[in-house]
Motif scaffolding. Structure first.
Motif, PDB file in Angstrom:
ATOM      1  N   ASP A  34       0.710   4.140  -2.747  1.00 59.58           N
ATOM      2  CA  ASP A  34       0.489   5.547  -2.404  1.00 59.58           C
ATOM      3  C   ASP A  34       1.596   6.432  -2.970  1.00 59.58           C
ATOM      4  OD1 ASP A  34      -1.784   4.787  -1.057  1.00 59.58           O
ATOM      5  OD2 ASP A  34      -0.882   4.891   0.948  1.00 59.58           O
ATOM      6  N   LYS A  70       0.835  -1.209   0.000  1.00 58.18           N
ATOM      7  CA  LYS A  70       0.000   0.000   0.000  1.00 58.18           C
ATOM      8  C   LYS A  70       0.867   1.254   0.000  1.00 58.18           C
ATOM      9  CE  LYS A  70      -3.622   2.441   2.530  1.00 58.18           C
ATOM     10  NZ  LYS A  70      -2.972   3.731   2.288  1.00 58.18           N
ATOM     11  N   GLU A 120       1.379   5.797  -7.236  1.00 58.86           N
ATOM     12  CA  GLU A 120       0.053   6.011  -7.830  1.00 58.86           C
ATOM     13  C   GLU A 120      -0.053   5.427  -9.235  1.00 58.86           C
ATOM     14  OE1 GLU A 120      -0.420  10.250  -7.561  1.00 58.86           O
ATOM     15  OE2 GLU A 120      -0.977  10.160  -5.449  1.00 58.86           O
TER      16      GLU A 120
END
Length: 200
Positions: free
Chosen positions: A62, A58, A65
């Motif tokens: 982040d 994750k 992107e």
């Protein structure tokens, strides 16, 4: 070009290396890939924390992107490579612990068990771990470079698309502004001359 003599020699040599023949040998050979987990398909081994791995993934998503399937794949490659690099460092530390441990001292963590297995298989595990580290680092940097190029290409493609759409819109507005008025198509309109300023 391969000569007939080389082909015959290769065929003869291939009969000398047929892999394990006994059932025990086949079982041992089948476990080679999972003895240290450094080349396992799933980055997370049974004793590792999947939630920590998912958090790492994750964090990478982040940061980078990703917008496309290919970019998603490359980001997951980055996360998997970093996860494996952490494991290599832990196993390397465990191997050093075992090398310097007092005789009979038992260190019983999964990483130490992997390091012990590598020690038991013969030879110094540290050069082998260093080779794995170099391979994983190359994979990491290759994926990062490819991801950067893919994102640059996407930005360029989007810019070209916007330029094309703007040009199309301008052409449409120009064609609409100069189109004949419905019902008056038969009249020929003279172009309007720009007004000139009169000199006093």
């Amino acid at each position: 070009m391969t000569t007939p003599t080389q082909i015959a020699s290769n065929r003869q040599n291939s009969t000398l290396s047929t892999g394990p023949c006994t059932e025990a040998g086949k079982i041992a050979s089948s476990k080679n890939a999972i003895s240290h987990g450094l080349s396992a398909a799933d980055p997370v081994l049974a004793y590792e924390n999947r939630a920590d791995y998912e958090k790492l993934v994750k964090d990478y998503y982040d940061e980078y992107e990703p917008d496309t399937i290919h970019q998603n794949f490359l980001v997951s490659q980055l996360a998997g490579a970093q996860w494996r690099l952490h494991r290599i460092q832990r196993i390397e530390n465990a191997a050093i612990d075992l090398i310097i441990a007092a005789p009979g001292e038992l260190i019983d963590t999964p990483d130490h068990k992997i390091a012990q297995r590598m020690l038991d298989s013969g030879g110094d595990p540290l050069p082998r771990l260093e080779r794995y580290r170099a391979s994983v680092e190359r994979s990491y940097h290759r994926a990062k470079k490819e991801l950067r190029l893919a994102q640059i290409q996407q930005i360029q493609d989007e810019a070209r698309l916007r330029t094309f759409q703007t040009r199309q819109m301008k052409e449409y507005i120009h064609a609409s502004a100069n189109a004949p008025i419905p019902g008056y198509e038969h009249l020929e309109m003279e172009p309007v001359k720009p007004a000139t300023r009169l000199r006093p």
